[in-house]
Scaffold this active site. Structure first.
Site, PDB file in Angstrom:
ATOM      1  N   PRO A   2     -12.325  33.814  -4.144  1.00  0.00           N
ATOM      2  CA  PRO A   2     -12.503  33.099  -2.655  1.00  0.00           C
ATOM      3  C   PRO A   2     -13.797  33.896  -2.074  1.00  0.00           C
ATOM      4  O   PRO A   2     -14.077  34.831  -2.006  1.00  0.00           O
ATOM      5  CB  PRO A   2     -11.412  32.880  -1.984  1.00  0.00           C
ATOM      6  CG  PRO A   2     -10.394  33.247  -3.005  1.00  0.00           C
ATOM      7  CD  PRO A   2     -10.891  34.142  -3.950  1.00  0.00           C
ATOM      8  N   GLU A   3     -14.798  32.789  -1.365  1.00  0.00           N
ATOM      9  CA  GLU A   3     -15.780  33.091  -0.494  1.00  0.00           C
ATOM     10  C   GLU A   3     -14.942  33.633   0.816  1.00  0.00           C
ATOM     11  O   GLU A   3     -13.962  32.929   1.234  1.00  0.00           O
ATOM     12  CB  GLU A   3     -16.840  32.154  -0.514  1.00  0.00           C
ATOM     13  CG  GLU A   3     -17.226  31.604  -1.942  1.00  0.00           C
ATOM     14  CD  GLU A   3     -18.224  32.478  -2.524  1.00  0.00           C
ATOM     15  OE1 GLU A   3     -18.927  33.439  -1.995  1.00  0.00           O
ATOM     16  OE2 GLU A   3     -18.225  32.577  -3.728  1.00  0.00           O
ATOM     17  N   LYS A  51     -12.282  38.892   3.054  1.00  0.00           N
ATOM     18  CA  LYS A  51     -11.600  37.960   2.103  1.00  0.00           C
ATOM     19  C   LYS A  51     -10.133  38.526   2.519  1.00  0.00           C
ATOM     20  O   LYS A  51      -9.315  37.674   1.539  1.00  0.00           O
ATOM     21  CB  LYS A  51     -12.025  38.159   0.757  1.00  0.00           C
ATOM     22  CG  LYS A  51     -13.490  37.968   0.518  1.00  0.00           C
ATOM     23  CD  LYS A  51     -13.933  37.831  -1.094  1.00  0.00           C
ATOM     24  CE  LYS A  51     -15.358  37.535  -1.164  1.00  0.00           C
ATOM     25  NZ  LYS A  51     -15.573  37.461  -2.706  1.00  0.00           N
ATOM     26  N   ASN A 162     -18.925  34.923  -5.638  1.00  0.00           N
ATOM     27  CA  ASN A 162     -20.116  34.622  -6.691  1.00  0.00           C
ATOM     28  C   ASN A 162     -20.782  33.431  -6.540  1.00  0.00           C
ATOM     29  O   ASN A 162     -21.917  33.272  -6.828  1.00  0.00           O
ATOM     30  CB  ASN A 162     -19.322  34.110  -7.921  1.00  0.00           C
ATOM     31  CG  ASN A 162     -18.387  35.474  -8.672  1.00  0.00           C
ATOM     32  OD1 ASN A 162     -18.972  36.447  -8.748  1.00  0.00           O
ATOM     33  ND2 ASN A 162     -17.293  35.265  -9.247  1.00  0.00           N
ATOM     34  N   ARG A 247     -17.224  38.390 -12.356  1.00  0.00           N
ATOM     35  CA  ARG A 247     -18.305  38.596 -11.360  1.00  0.00           C
ATOM     36  C   ARG A 247     -19.372  37.802 -12.320  1.00  0.00           C
ATOM     37  O   ARG A 247     -20.120  38.343 -12.929  1.00  0.00           O
ATOM     38  CB  ARG A 247     -18.659  39.800 -11.279  1.00  0.00           C
ATOM     39  CG  ARG A 247     -17.637  40.390 -10.452  1.00  0.00           C
ATOM     40  CD  ARG A 247     -17.983  41.727  -9.729  1.00  0.00           C
ATOM     41  NE  ARG A 247     -17.326  42.484  -8.578  1.00  0.00           N
ATOM     42  CZ  ARG A 247     -17.598  43.045  -7.674  1.00  0.00           C
ATOM     43  NH1 ARG A 247     -18.360  43.780  -7.865  1.00  0.00           N
ATOM     44  NH2 ARG A 247     -16.611  43.435  -6.779  1.00  0.00           N
TER      45      ARG A 247
END
Length: 259
Positions: A2-3, A51, A162, A247
Site C-alpha cells: 500500500p501507498e 505506511k 511501487n 518491489r
C-alpha cells in the site's frame, strides 16, 4: 504494498468509525495478544505514519498495525464478527465494526513508546510535520544507490510505494536505475511525490494522469507491454531491489533513457 495515501484514507475511515466511542469488542487473533481485552476503552484517535496505522486507545495504549502486501481494513455496521481465517484483529463499538484482514503487523504498545514502532521512519509525505529538506537530505546521502530503490526506503522518506515510485520517475524523466547522485533535481522529485500523494489522499486509487477512466489513471504503472501514454513505446517492467516480486518497477525506455 500500500501507498501512503491508502493508509491516510484507511486511518480516516477507522477514525470516523471508532474514535470517541467505547469499544464493545476487541478480538485479537494473534497468539501474543489473544487474551488482551480492550472492551470499555474509548478509541482516542487513529493516526497514519507512513505506511503504519496507530490506533490510540483510552488508558495510554496504541494498537500498531501494518498492512504489508495484502492487508486491509474493512468497516461495516456492528454485528457478528467475521469468521474468516484471514482476520487478525476486530475492533467494534455499538455502531461500527472494523476487521483487519491479512495484517502484516499487529502489536500493542504504550502510546508514549510509539517511536519503538515508527521512530525510525523518515519524513512522512502526508504528515503534519513534513520536512522536505530533511527528506532530500536523507534521499541523497547514498549517491550511488539506484533512485528506484531509494524512493521506496521508508527510512529516507515515508509513504512511497511501487505506484508512486514508478509514476514520479516517469514524470521526472528519470530511469529507475539512475544513481541518486545523478538525479538533477531531487528537491523537485520529492516535491512532486508529495503533491501526488496529497492529491489522492481522500479517494480510492492512485491517479497520476488526471484521467479517471479505467486503464488511463497511471502513466506507466501496471502497463507492462502496453504503449506509453506519452510516446507509444512499450512500457517495461522489472523487479528492483532485494525482495523480488514485491518491489516492481515500470518505466518507458524512451521517456526515461538509461543512465
Amino acid at each position: 504494498m500500500p501507498e501512503g495515501d491508502t493508509i491516510f484514507l484507511a486511518a480516516r475511515r477507522l477514525r470516523d468509525a471508532l474514535a470517541g466511542r467505547p469499544l464493545t469488542l476487541s478480538d485479537f487473533r494473534v497468539p501474543r495478544y489473544a487474551t488482551l481485552d480492550l472492551r470499555g476503552r474509548a478509541v482516542d484517535d487513529v493516526v497514519p505514519r507512513g505506511k503504519h496505522l496507530l490506533t490510540r486507545v483510552e488508558g495510554g495504549l496504541t494498537v500498531h498495525t501494518h498492512l504489508k502486501m495484502d492487508g486491509e481494513w474493512r468497516i461495516r455496521p456492528a454485528g457478528a464478527p467475521p469468521r474468516d481465517p484471514r482476520v487478525r484483529l476486530v475492533l467494534a463499538n455499538a455502531e461500527w465494526m472494523a476487521a483487519g484482514y491479512s495484517l502484516g503487523t499487529v502489536e500493542v504498545l504504550p502510546t508514549g513508546e510509539e517511536d519503538r514502532a515508527v521512530g525510525g521512519l523518515g519524513p512522512d509525505l502526508l504528515g503534519p510535520d513534513w520536512d522536505a529538506a530533511e527528506a532530500v537530505r536523507r534521499l541523497t546521502r547514498a549517491p550511488g544507490r539506484a533512485v528506484g530503490e531509494a524512493l521506496l526506503d521508508q527510512i529516507l522518506l515515508a509513504g512511497i510505494g511501487n505506484v508512486y515510485k514508478s509514476e514520479v520517475l516517469f514524470l521526472r524523466g528519470v530511469h529507475p536505475w539512475t544513481p541518486v547522485g545523478a538525479v538533477r533535481d531531487p528537491d523537485g522529485m520529492v516535491g512532486l511525490a508529495r503533491r501526488l500523494l496529497m492529491a489522492n489522499r481522500l479517494r480510492h486509487g492512485h491517479v497520476t494522469t488526471g484521467d479517471l477512466r479505467p486503464g488511463r489513471r497511471n502513466w506507466v504503472y501496471g502497463r507492462a507491454g502496453r504503449p506509453c501514454l506519452r510516446c507509444g513505446t512499450p512500457v517495461r517492467r522489472a523487479d528492483q531491489g532485494p525482495v523480488a516480486g514485491e518491489r516492481v518497477t515500470f518505466w518507458c525506455p524512451r521517456c526515461q533513457p538509461g543512465p
